[in-house]
Design an enzyme around this catalytic site. Structure first.
Site, mmCIF file in Angstrom:
data_model
loop_
_atom_site.group_PDB
_atom_site.id
_atom_site.type_symbol
_atom_site.label_atom_id
_atom_site.label_comp_id
_atom_site.label_asym_id
_atom_site.label_seq_id
_atom_site.Cartn_x
_atom_site.Cartn_y
_atom_site.Cartn_z
ATOM 1 N N ARG A 81 36.257 21.249 43.928
ATOM 2 C CA ARG A 81 37.178 20.307 43.628
ATOM 3 C C ARG A 81 37.580 20.501 42.168
ATOM 4 O O ARG A 81 38.269 19.614 41.600
ATOM 5 C CB ARG A 81 36.768 18.940 43.946
ATOM 6 C CG ARG A 81 36.954 18.715 45.333
ATOM 7 C CD ARG A 81 36.357 17.431 45.905
ATOM 8 N NE ARG A 81 36.534 17.511 47.462
ATOM 9 C CZ ARG A 81 35.755 16.794 48.374
ATOM 10 N NH1 ARG A 81 34.481 16.215 47.867
ATOM 11 N NH2 ARG A 81 35.889 16.625 49.596
ATOM 12 N N PRO A 101 26.362 15.405 43.465
ATOM 13 C CA PRO A 101 25.058 15.666 43.059
ATOM 14 C C PRO A 101 24.616 14.406 42.048
ATOM 15 O O PRO A 101 25.385 14.145 41.075
ATOM 16 C CB PRO A 101 25.338 16.895 42.168
ATOM 17 C CG PRO A 101 26.297 17.880 42.775
ATOM 18 C CD PRO A 101 27.291 16.832 43.359
ATOM 19 N N GLU A 102 23.597 13.732 42.715
ATOM 20 C CA GLU A 102 23.101 12.740 41.746
ATOM 21 C C GLU A 102 21.756 13.177 41.197
ATOM 22 O O GLU A 102 21.527 14.386 41.376
ATOM 23 C CB GLU A 102 22.945 11.712 42.630
ATOM 24 C CG GLU A 102 24.157 11.065 43.397
ATOM 25 C CD GLU A 102 24.076 10.054 44.306
ATOM 26 O OE1 GLU A 102 23.201 8.907 43.940
ATOM 27 O OE2 GLU A 102 25.061 10.139 45.098
#
Length: 271
Positions: free
Chosen positions: A111, A2-3
């Site tokens: 993750r 996610p940017e």
DNA sequence: AGAAATACCCGTACGC
DNA sequence: TGCGTACGGGTATTTC
């Protein structure tokens, strides 16, 4: 992954269901998500606080609370949603905040790279970030000055959140392509015109991402449709949309880097 | 001091 | 088929 555009999309999705809600319970299955606080400290401190606003700084989601600020960084694989507390949760849901209306803010993270911060002042966490690339105050001249003050390769410099906030691997590659700049170009070598082109390209790439509700890639990333508009990212071996040369993938500063060897030259073409 | 390299994670894709 | 392993990606930490 996610940017900035993906985080912005989360802000838009979550604002309505979160603002005004009061936290009345927490469930923490992966305490290492928490920054500094123990699960007990976190639960006691956040209990009873109401979400007064939701906004974003760089890639951090910021929930303003009655007394504190709750910041969540999704890192690679994190995602957030608000669902009824009695509904089935997404896989890898490690953290839940229960609201007084029976819904839950659920943080899933395959993750386990994501981080949760509970602090008195959000600036404790986001204070060292660089400028917001979409802010009105951020202009090309300012970018040019900052680029010249560094002299690093463009790619790792643009990924440095203290230099500029919100860019990740995808939008950096896209912006460098739009600007026609090689990812290994030294930042201090850019002319004002080139810095202006980069400034424009950064804003164009990020706004495109926001318009399409972010990108959906790589199984862990729920997003929008921006991946249908990638120009170079994950297009190695395919023709450049501008000149037809084959897009290349190289590694720069340990990061996969996609660019067009014809449109993004390290040195000026001579004839 | 500042920049580069490494650690943290784990589902997936790939090689044998 | 099944096992083992490399990979990716953002940032805090470690190393240079």
């Amino acid at each position: 992954m996610p940017e900035l555009p993906e985080v912005e999309t989360r802000v838009r999705e979550l604002r309505q269901p979160c603002v005004g809600r009061t936290i009345c319970g927490v469930q923490l299955d992966w305490p290492r998500h928490l920054h500094q606080l123990s699960p007990q400290q976190f639960a006691e401190r956040i209990h009873g606080q109401t979400v007064t606003q939701l906004w974003r700084r760089g890639k951090y989601l910021i929930f303003d609370l009655t007394r504190d600020a709750l910041l969540i960084h999704l890192r690679m694989s994190g995602d957030l949603c608000v669902q009824p507390g009695n509904s089935a949760a997404e896989p890898h849901t490690h953290t839940r905040l229960r609201f007084e209306n029976g819904h839950e803010l659920r943080f899933s993270d395959a993750r386990k790279f994501g981080r949760v911060y509970l602090v008195g002042d959000a600036q404790q966490i986001v204070g060292k970030l660089g400028p917001e690339p979409l802010a009105a105050a951020f202009n090309a001249r300012q970018l040019h000055t900052a680029l010249r003050a560094k002299n690093r390769a463009l790619k790792p410099l643009l990924l440095d959140q203290s230099f500029l906030a919100g860019l990740g691997n995808i939008y950096t590659d896209e912006a460098l392509f739009i600007a026609g700049l090689h990812p290994q170009r030294r930042s201090a070598s850019l002319s004002l015109a080139e810095a202006h082109a980069l400034w424009l390209a950064l804003r164009r790439a990020l706004r495109s991402g926001i318009r399409h509700n972010g990108a959906s890639i790589d199984w862990v990333y729920r997003g929008g449709q921006q991946q249908l508009h990638f120009r170079v990212y994950q297009r190695a071996g395919q023709p450049c949309l501008r000149c037809g040369a084959l897009v290349r993938r190289i590694v720069v500063a340990q990061r996969g880097t996609h660019f067009c060897p014809h449109c993004q030259r390290l040195t000026r073409a001579r004839k």
